[in-house]
Design an enzyme around this catalytic site. Structure first.
Site, PDB file in Angstrom:
ATOM      1  CE1 TYR A 165      -2.112  -6.827   1.256  1.00 32.50           C
ATOM      2  CE2 TYR A 165      -1.370  -8.211   3.086  1.00 32.50           C
ATOM      3  CZ  TYR A 165      -1.412  -6.814   2.508  1.00 32.50           C
ATOM      4  OH  TYR A 165      -1.302  -5.775   3.230  1.00 32.50           O
ATOM      5  CE  LYS A 216      -4.861  -4.392   1.977  1.00 31.54           C
ATOM      6  NZ  LYS A 216      -3.842  -4.422   3.142  1.00 31.54           N
TER       7      LYS A 216
END
EC number: 4.3.3.7
Lengths: 315, 315, 315, 315
Positions: C143, C171
Site C-alpha cells: 500500500y 495499491k
C-alpha cells in the site's frame, strides 16, 4: 581562474537588512531611505545590508536596485560598511548585479545559491567561485536561506568556500541552530580567523553570540537598531542576564509580524509590512507600502502595531 | 485598469519548450537554435515555447534572452505561434521581460507566480492582472510549476483569471492529475471555450488528451517532436491504442534523463543535459552543454544516451 | 527464509476501502457495517478492503479491529474477496495484525512500509519479506500512501518484491501518475502476469484503466459503489466516452469532501466524515461519527452533503 | 470529564531516552537493559525515559513494551522518576499503552499527537484531554517531534494544555529554537511554575538552559550520561564557559551518528545504531542490533565509532 586572497577583516556586530521604503506609486523613496539610514547609524549599527530579503531586492527592477545602492552608499558615506544583496536565479544574472554593486561602491556582496532550478552542491560551489572571480577584493558573504532558495548550504560547503578564500563568511537564516553551531566549532578547529558567521534570526541572538557567532542581521533591527546594539554589547561583555532580558524584550516586539491577517496576504507581506509599519509609526519613513504585488497592511493593522512598539519602549 | 478582451484562439497541440543551445563558452548558439527550430517545424509542432524551464530562461542574462527571442521569431517566421517565457521573481522584473518579448514580436507570453518571496493567491492575482495590462492583446498563459515556484496555482484562481480575460490558458506542470482534471471539467461547465489547458508532463499525454486537455508542452519534444505530434494526432482521432503505444515508446525514451549521475549534478542538469545530449547525438545542435553553473554530462553519459535513442527509433 | 509461491489470481475491478461505522460512543457498529457490506455487494463490487485508511484502521484498538474483521468475513460470506489492512508502525506490530487477520479468515492482506521511524528501501524490503513468511499462501498487497507513511515506494522496489513473489500487487495512493504508469509498463515488459496494480485515486480511474491499471480502491466507492462498477465496466468494454462521463459525475460527487469546515477539523476528518455522512443520509449507516479524537461534521454540514448526492443521482 | 489537578513537581535536569537493548534474535535483553540503567544512575541522571523514539517504542510489540516497563521500574527502584512513552497512532491505541504503563508503575507518561492520519489542533487537544482523564494523577508530557509525527505542536496549544492541567510539560524535539523560546517566555509571563520545558536536542543544551529551559532528553545521553550531567550542572551554576566546552565536546561525540553508511540504511538505524554501538563498545550492552527491519551497523562501522569515543574521553 584566479581567486584573490580575502583581505576584508571579519564582520561582526549588528548589520540590519534594511527595508526599501517605497512611495505609494511603488517608486523607491530615497528621502525615507536616507532617514532610515540615519536612524540606523544613530542606533549604533556596525553595518547595513541593502537589497536582501527584507530589502525586497528580488521585487525591484534593476533601475530601482541601482537607486537603492547609490542612495545608501552616499548616505552612509563610509561610516560603516555597506553590504549589497546580489540575489538572483543564476550565476549569469547575479554577475550583472555584482557589476552594478561594485560600480556603486559597496563594501561587500551577499549572494544565495542559484534558485528556481534545482542545483547540486558542486554547482553551487562553481557559482560562488565564478562570483568571486568577478568581485576581486570585495568580500562575498554566502546567504543561507533555504525557505526561499529551496536548498540548504551545508556546513562543509560553506567551510570549504571559506578555506578557499571564495567567501568571507555566511549569513545563516536557516533557523537550524545545530548547523550554525557546527560552523562555529569547525571554524575554530580549522583556524579560520577571518571567516564571519552571522545569524539572521531575530530571536536567538544572545544564545548564538554565547556559543561563538559573530553578529546578527536582524530584520527587526530596522525598527529597533539600538535594541540590537545593546543586546550585542551586553552579550559580548559577558552580561548574560542583561543580554537575555534585551532579547526577551525584542522577542515580544517581534510579535508585530503577527498582527496582519495572514488569510489575505503572504508571509512576506505581513512580516515586511510590519517592519515598514513600525518605521512609519515611528516617523522614520513616509509610507508603509510593500512592493507590488504584495498586499499592504490595513490602517487598522498599522494601528495595532503602535501599542506593541509602546510596550517595547519605542516612541 | 483596463484589461483588453482576449482575442487569441485557443492554443492546442504540441508546443515543445525549446532548450537554448549554448556554445562551450556559454553564449547562445544561434545557428544551433535555428536548426532546432527547423527540426521542430519539420516534426510538425503547433508552436514553440522559448525561455521556459527547459529553455533555461532563468539562467540567461537579459541580453541572452533577447538573442533567443529575436532568433526564434526570425526563424519561425510566422509558421507557428512563438510563446515566450517571462519568468522572474516579481511583477516589476517580469514586466521588463514582457516589454522585451513584445518588442521582439512574440505571439504569447508565459508567466509563473512570483517566487523567492512567498505570495498569497490574492497577490498572485494582482501579479497577473498587472502583467495583462502591459501585454495588451497578447495572450498570457499561467505556468503552474510548484516544484520550482513553491506555490501551486489553484484551479479556482486559474479559472477566475481566465474568466476575467487576464490569462488565455494554463500550462500545468504540477504533476497533479486531479487538479488538471478539475480545470477541464470546470472549464466546460463555465463555458470557457477560448481557455487553453495544456499539460507539461511528458508521460501522461494520451490520458490527459482523453479527458479533455488541449495539448502538451513536453521537454522531451525537443528530441522527438514528430513522436509527440503522432501521439497528439492519434489521440485526437480517437485511436486510443495507437496513442497509448506512442506514449509508451516516449515513456521509455524519457529514461534518457536518468542516465546522468545524480550524485554529482542537479536534477535540472541531468534532465536538460539529456535533452541537449540527445539533440547533439542526433546532429541538431553543436554542443550539449547546459547553462553555467550546471555540471555537464560526461562523454560516457552522452554515449549512454545513444542506444536509448536507437531503441526509440531516432537516428 | 522460505517465501511461498504466489497462488492468488490477479486482483481486478472495484474494491472499495470500507469505512468503519461507529456508534455515538465510538464502538464499532456491526449492524451498520453489515448493511454497508450488503450495499457494496448490491452495487456489484469485486472485493472489499477493511481497516485501511478510509477504514480508520489506525484509530481502532486491537479488539475493535477484530470485530471489524469477523463481522466482514461473516457478512461477505465468500461472495467476494475480503482484503484486510494490517497497517502499523513496524514489522513486529504488523505481524500481530497479520496473525489476527489470518485467524479471522480474510483473503488477502494490505500493508504499508513501516512509519514513524524513517526507513530505507532495503529495510522496507526486509519488512515485506518477513510479513510474507508469516502470511503463507495469503496474498499481501503493498500500500503506497506517502502522504501518511512519509515514504514513497519506488517502482523498482515494488516490482522487485513482485518478482520475488513477496507481494501480489500494489495499491497506489501516491497520486503520482508517472510512477503508476511506470509500474504498468514495467510489469508488461517483465511478464508479471499475476501482479495487480490498483489505483487509490477516486478521480482518475478512467485514465488509469485506459493505460493498463487493473482496478480501483476508491474511498468514494463507499457512497456510490454502483457508480464505480459502471465506470469500470464501461472502461473495460472500451467505451471511453461513457467511462469519462461516469468519471466526471463521480468527480463532482467527490466535492462532498470539501463541505466540512477545514479550519476546525483535520483533512482526514472532513473526507471520511463526508463519506460517512453520505452513507448516513442514504440510510446505510446509523451514525456519521468518525473515530475519536476526530471532530465530527456538524448537522449543517451533513445537510449540505444531501444536495450533492441528489445532483449525482443518489437517493 | 474531570481533569485532576497536576500534582507532580516540575521535571528538570538530564533525562536520557533509553535505547532498548535487544538480543540477536530481536528479543528485549533485560540483563543489558538493567546494566544500561545502572550506567545511567551512576552517571547521575535525573530520570529515565523508556519507549521513546530512541527506545524504538514504535518497533516493539505490546509484550516487548511490557518487559521494558517492568524491567525498568524494578531496576530503577524509585531512585529517579521513570517516564514511559505511550506513542501510537490514535487516542484509543495510546489509551491501551497508558493502562499498561500505569499498571507497571511508571511515574509519568510521554505522548505525541496522533499520527498517520492528519489531525487538527482541536483534535490533538481532545486527544490529550482524553489521555489525562485516563492517567489520573500521573503526569503526561507532550512530545513534540514533527519529523516523525508530521505535525508541530504550536506553543499556544502546548501552553493551553498546560494551563488546563492536562499536561505537566513538553519535550521539544522540533529543532525550532524560536518556538522553544516562545514556550519559556510565555510560561514565565503566565506564571506556570510547575510546567516543564525540556529540549530533545543533543547539541544546543547550554544555550537552551541559558534562556530558561529546564533540562534535556538527549539520545546521546545513553552513551555519555555523566557528560550531560556535567553540562547541566555547570550551566545551572552559571559557568557558561565550562558548559559551552562540555557542549562542544558532546557536539563532537555526536558525530558517531554519521559513521554508518546512509546509502544502505535509514536515518533511524544509523543514529540509534550508533548509540547502541557506543554502549556495546563501552561494555554496557551485549548486542548493538537495532529493531527489525532496521539494518544493523557493520563491524567496520562499529570499529569506527571506537576512536570517536576515545577522543571524547569515554572508555
Amino acid at each position: 581562474m584566479t581567486v584573490p586572497a580575502q583581505t576584508t577583516a571579519r564582520l561582526t556586530g549588528v548589520v540590519p537588512p534594511l527595508v526599501t521604503p517605497l512611495t505609494p506609486e511603488y517608486d523607491v523613496d530615497t528621502a525615507s531611505l536616507a532617514r532610515l539610514i540615519q536612524y540606523q547609524l544613530a542606533g549604533g549599527v556596525d553595518g547595513v545590508f541593502v537589497l536582501g530579503t527584507s530589502g525586497e531586492g528580488t521585487f525591484l527592477t534593476d533601475e530601482q536596485r541601482q537607486v537603492v545602492l547609490e542612495t545608501t552608499v552616499a548616505e552612509v558615506a563610509g561610516q560603516v560598511p555597506v553590504l549589497a544583496g546580489v540575489i538572483d536565479t543564476s550565476t549569469g544574472r547575479v554577475a550583472a548585479h555584482v557589476s552594478a554593486a561594485l560600480k556603486a561602491g559597496v563594501d561587500a556582496l551577499v549572494a544565495t545559491a542559484p534558485f528556481y532550478a534545482a542545483t547540486h552542491p558542486a554547482e553551487i560551489e562553481r557559482h560562488f567561485v565564478r562570483l568571486k572571480s568577478l568581485a576581486g577584493d570585495t568580500a562575498i558573504y554566502a546567504y543561507d536561506i533555504p525557505s526561499r532558495v529551496g536548498t540548504k548550504l551545508s556546513a562543509s560547503l560553506v567551510l570549504s568556500l571559506g578555506e578557499q578564500g571564495v567567501i568571507a563568511g555566511v549569513k545563516d537564516s536557516s533557523g537550524q541552530e545545530t548547523s550554525l553551531r557546527q560552523l562555529v566549532i569547525s571554524r575554530r578547529e580549522l583556524g579560520m580567523r577571518d571567516f564571519a558567521v552571522m545569524t539572521g534570526s531575530e530571536v536567538t541572538v544572545d544564545s548564538s553570540l554565547a556559543f561563538g557567532v559573530d553578529g546578527v542581521v536582524p530584520g527587526l533591527g530596522n525598527v529597533d537598531p539600538a535594541g540590537y546594539v545593546r543586546l550585542f554589547k551586553t552579550a559580548v561583555a559577558g552580561d548574560a542576564a542583561a543580554a537575555r532580558a534585551e532579547q526577551d524584550r525584542l522577542f515580544r516586539l517581534f510579535e508585530i509580524i503577527e498582527v496582519a491577517d495572514r488569510s489575505r496576504m503572504g508571509a512576506s507581506s505581513s512580516a515586511l509590512g510590519a517592519f515598514k509599519a513600525g518605521l512609519y509609526v515611528l516617523g522614520v519613513i513616509d509610507c508603509p507600502v510593500t512592493a507590488y504585488p504584495c498586499i499592504p497592511l490595513s490602517d487598522t493593522e498599522i494601528d495595532a502595531i503602535r501599542p506593541l512598539l509602546d510596550r517595547a519602549g519605542l516612541h
